[in-house]
Motif scaffolding. Structure first.
Motif, PDB file in Angstrom:
ATOM      1  N   LEU A  40      36.042  41.903  52.222  1.00  0.00           N
ATOM      2  CA  LEU A  40      36.904  40.810  51.789  1.00  0.00           C
ATOM      3  C   LEU A  40      36.417  40.265  50.448  1.00  0.00           C
ATOM      4  N   VAL A  41      37.261  40.380  49.434  1.00  0.00           N
ATOM      5  CA  VAL A  41      36.923  39.927  48.084  1.00  0.00           C
ATOM      6  C   VAL A  41      37.941  38.869  47.663  1.00  0.00           C
ATOM      7  N   LEU A  42      37.460  37.666  47.398  1.00  0.00           N
ATOM      8  CA  LEU A  42      38.297  36.593  46.893  1.00  0.00           C
ATOM      9  C   LEU A  42      38.082  36.491  45.388  1.00  0.00           C
ATOM     10  N   VAL A  43      39.114  36.780  44.635  1.00  0.00           N
ATOM     11  CA  VAL A  43      39.027  36.680  43.177  1.00  0.00           C
ATOM     12  C   VAL A  43      39.611  35.334  42.791  1.00  0.00           C
ATOM     13  N   ASP A  44      38.754  34.433  42.322  1.00  0.00           N
ATOM     14  CA  ASP A  44      39.204  33.076  42.071  1.00  0.00           C
ATOM     15  C   ASP A  44      39.546  32.873  40.604  1.00  0.00           C
ATOM     16  N   ASN A  45      40.733  32.343  40.377  1.00  0.00           N
ATOM     17  CA  ASN A  45      41.263  32.159  39.033  1.00  0.00           C
ATOM     18  C   ASN A  45      41.046  30.753  38.482  1.00  0.00           C
ATOM     19  N   GLY A  46      40.003  30.072  38.951  1.00  0.00           N
ATOM     20  CA  GLY A  46      39.688  28.775  38.368  1.00  0.00           C
ATOM     21  C   GLY A  46      39.877  27.608  39.292  1.00  0.00           C
ATOM     22  N   SER A  47      39.646  27.806  40.585  1.00  0.00           N
ATOM     23  CA  SER A  47      39.776  26.707  41.541  1.00  0.00           C
ATOM     24  C   SER A  47      38.725  25.640  41.280  1.00  0.00           C
ATOM     25  N   GLY A  61      32.802  37.439  53.574  1.00  0.00           N
ATOM     26  CA  GLY A  61      33.362  37.962  52.336  1.00  0.00           C
ATOM     27  C   GLY A  61      32.533  37.554  51.135  1.00  0.00           C
ATOM     28  N   ARG A  62      33.104  37.730  49.966  1.00  0.00           N
ATOM     29  CA  ARG A  62      32.427  37.351  48.726  1.00  0.00           C
ATOM     30  C   ARG A  62      33.461  36.870  47.721  1.00  0.00           C
ATOM     31  N   VAL A  63      32.995  36.119  46.736  1.00  0.00           N
ATOM     32  CA  VAL A  63      33.875  35.524  45.735  1.00  0.00           C
ATOM     33  C   VAL A  63      33.517  36.069  44.363  1.00  0.00           C
ATOM     34  N   LEU A  64      34.544  36.473  43.630  1.00  0.00           N
ATOM     35  CA  LEU A  64      34.397  36.804  42.217  1.00  0.00           C
ATOM     36  C   LEU A  64      35.062  35.689  41.424  1.00  0.00           C
ATOM     37  N   ARG A  65      34.281  34.932  40.685  1.00  0.00           N
ATOM     38  CA  ARG A  65      34.830  33.873  39.842  1.00  0.00           C
ATOM     39  C   ARG A  65      35.246  34.485  38.503  1.00  0.00           C
ATOM     40  N   ALA A  66      36.552  34.448  38.220  1.00  0.00           N
ATOM     41  CA  ALA A  66      37.063  35.060  36.991  1.00  0.00           C
ATOM     42  C   ALA A  66      36.663  34.280  35.753  1.00  0.00           C
ATOM     43  N   GLY A  67      36.391  32.976  35.909  1.00  0.00           N
ATOM     44  CA  GLY A  67      36.014  32.146  34.770  1.00  0.00           C
ATOM     45  C   GLY A  67      37.194  31.536  34.063  1.00  0.00           C
ATOM     46  N   GLU A  68      38.383  32.011  34.360  1.00  0.00           N
ATOM     47  CA  GLU A  68      39.619  31.480  33.792  1.00  0.00           C
ATOM     48  C   GLU A  68      40.759  31.973  34.662  1.00  0.00           C
ATOM     49  N   ASN A  69      41.958  31.500  34.388  1.00  0.00           N
ATOM     50  CA  ASN A  69      43.123  31.961  35.140  1.00  0.00           C
ATOM     51  C   ASN A  69      43.636  33.244  34.493  1.00  0.00           C
ATOM     52  N   LEU A  70      43.293  34.373  35.114  1.00  0.00           N
ATOM     53  CA  LEU A  70      43.655  35.665  34.559  1.00  0.00           C
ATOM     54  C   LEU A  70      45.097  36.055  34.849  1.00  0.00           C
ATOM     55  N   GLY A  71      45.739  35.350  35.766  1.00  0.00           N
ATOM     56  CA  GLY A  71      47.020  35.817  36.262  1.00  0.00           C
ATOM     57  C   GLY A  71      46.807  36.703  37.477  1.00  0.00           C
ATOM     58  N   TYR A  72      47.890  37.011  38.171  1.00  0.00           N
ATOM     59  CA  TYR A  72      47.779  37.693  39.464  1.00  0.00           C
ATOM     60  C   TYR A  72      47.340  39.152  39.342  1.00  0.00           C
ATOM     61  N   GLY A  73      48.067  39.938  38.567  1.00  0.00           N
ATOM     62  CA  GLY A  73      47.765  41.365  38.495  1.00  0.00           C
ATOM     63  C   GLY A  73      46.409  41.659  37.884  1.00  0.00           C
ATOM     64  N   ARG A  74      46.076  40.964  36.818  1.00  0.00           N
ATOM     65  CA  ARG A  74      44.779  41.187  36.161  1.00  0.00           C
ATOM     66  C   ARG A  74      43.634  40.821  37.100  1.00  0.00           C
TER      67      ARG A  74
END
Length: 287
Positions: A40-47, A61-74
Motif C-alpha cells: 500500500l503506497v499513499l502518494v500525498d500531493n500536499g496534505s 503501508g507507506r507514504v510518499l510525500r510529493a512535496g507539491e500537488n503533482l496532479g493525479y496521473g503524475r
C-alpha cells in the motif's frame, strides 16, 4: 507490504490530498478484497497534517510525500516507480471494496491475458451503478457531450453516448476506457505505454490511458462481478471552483489532442469557445 504469505503481488497506489476518514475505510476494505499480499503506497500531493502517515502506519503501508500537488496521473506514476509487482491498483481514497472484489478482478485478468486495465462496477452510495466503463466518443458525440452535457443534460449527443454505456452495465465486456477512480493495471501494459500522461493535472487522464492502451494492442476490461463503492469527490467538496476549472482544462486538452490535424482547427476553436462558456456558467453557479 510483504506479508508472511510472500512478497506483494499488487502495489496499491492511492493519491491523497487532505483526505478524511474515507482513506482509513479504503485501507480496511482492502484487507477483505484480496487474499494476496499487497504493497500500500499513499502518494500525498500536499496534505496538511500527518493523517496519511497515521493511516499508513495503521495498515502497514507507506507514504510518499510529493512535496507539491503533482496532479493525479503524475502522482500515480510516482507511486508505480521502483517496483516489480505484476499488478498496479490505482484507487481513489474514497473507494470501499466489497469482500473478495479484487480477487474477482485478478481472476478475470487470468482469463484475459491481453487485458491491460480492468475495472470493477463502481456503485454510488445509494447502490446505483455509475457508468465507469465507456466507449471512446466519436467526433460529434465527444464534442457535443463535452460542450452541452452540463448545460443541456438531455442533448442528443449525450443521450447517444450514454446509451452505449448503459446497454451492458451488468455484462463483462471490453470498453474504450475505464474510470481511473479504481483501476487494476497490468504493470507490463502500463509501463509499455509510459503510464499516465502527466500533462493532465486531473480528469481525462484515464480516458487518455485507455485510448493509448487500446492503440498498443491491450484491452480495457469491465468486470461487473467485482464491486466497489465510490463515495465521490471528497477532496474537492469545499473547493468546487478548482474542480470545475481543472475538469474543463483537461477536457480541452484531451479534445484538442484527439482532433489535432490541421483541417480540424474549426473543431478546436469550437471546443475552446464552448468549454470556456460552459466553465464560466458553472463557476457562476458554484458561488
Amino acid at each position: 507490504m510483504t506479508t508472511p504469505e510472500g512478497p506483494s503481488q499488487i502495489r496499491v497506489i492511492c493519491v491523497t490530498y487532505n483526505p478524511g476518514s474515507e482513506l482509513d475505510d479504503l485501507a480496511r476494505s482492502l484487507v477483505a478484497a484480496t487474499a494476496l499480499p499487497i504493497d500500500l503506497v499513499l502518494v500525498d500531493n500536499g496534505s496538511a497534517g500527518q493523517y496519511p502517515e497515521t493511516v499508513a502506519a495503521r495498515h502497514g503501508g507507506r507514504v510518499l510525500r510529493a512535496g507539491e500537488n503533482l496532479g493525479y496521473g503524475r502522482a500515480a506514476n510516482l507511486g508505480a516507480m521502483g517496483g516489480d509487482e505484476p499488478w498496479l491498483l490505482v484507487v481513489n481514497p474514497d473507494i470501499v471494496w466489497k469482500p473478495g472484489a479484487l480477487d474477482v478482478l485478478l481472476a478475470a485478468a487470468e482469463r484475459h491475458p491481453r487485458a491491460g486495465a480492468l475495472g470493477p462496477a463502481l456503485l454510488n452510495p445509494d447502490g446505483s451503478v455509475y457508468p465507469s466503463a465507456r466507449e471512446l466518443p466519436s467526433l460529434t458525440q465527444g464534442v457535443g457531450h463535452a460542450l452541452f452535457a452540463r448545460l443541456w443534460p438531455h442533448n442528443p449527443w449525450t443521450r447517444s453516448y450514454q446509451a452505449r454505456q448503459e446497454s451492458a452495465t451488468s455484462t463483462e465486456r471490453y470498453a474504450g476506457w475505464l474510470s481511473g477512480a479504481c483501476l487494476l493495471l497490468r504493470r507490463e501494459a502500463f509501463e509499455q505505454v509510459g503510464g499516465f500522461d502527466a500533462t493532465y493535472f486531473m480528469f481525462f487522464e484515464d480516458v487518455d490511458l485507455g485510448e493509448r492502451l487500446g492503440a498498443a494492442g491491450w484491452q480495457n476490461l469491465y468486470v461487473p462481478a467485482a464491486e466497489a463503492v465510490h463515495v465521490g469527490g471528497t477532496s474537492w467538496r469545499d473547493k468546487p471552483a478548482r474542480m470545475i476549472s481543472a475538469h474543463h482544462a483537461s477536457a480541452r486538452h484531451y479534445l484538442h489532442h484527439r482532433y489535432d490535424r490541421w483541417f480540424e482547427w474549426p473543431v478546436r476553436v469550437a471546443i475552446t469557445i464552448g468549454l470556456g462558456l460552459r466553465e464560466r456558467i458553472e463557476l457562476r453557479a458554484a458561488r
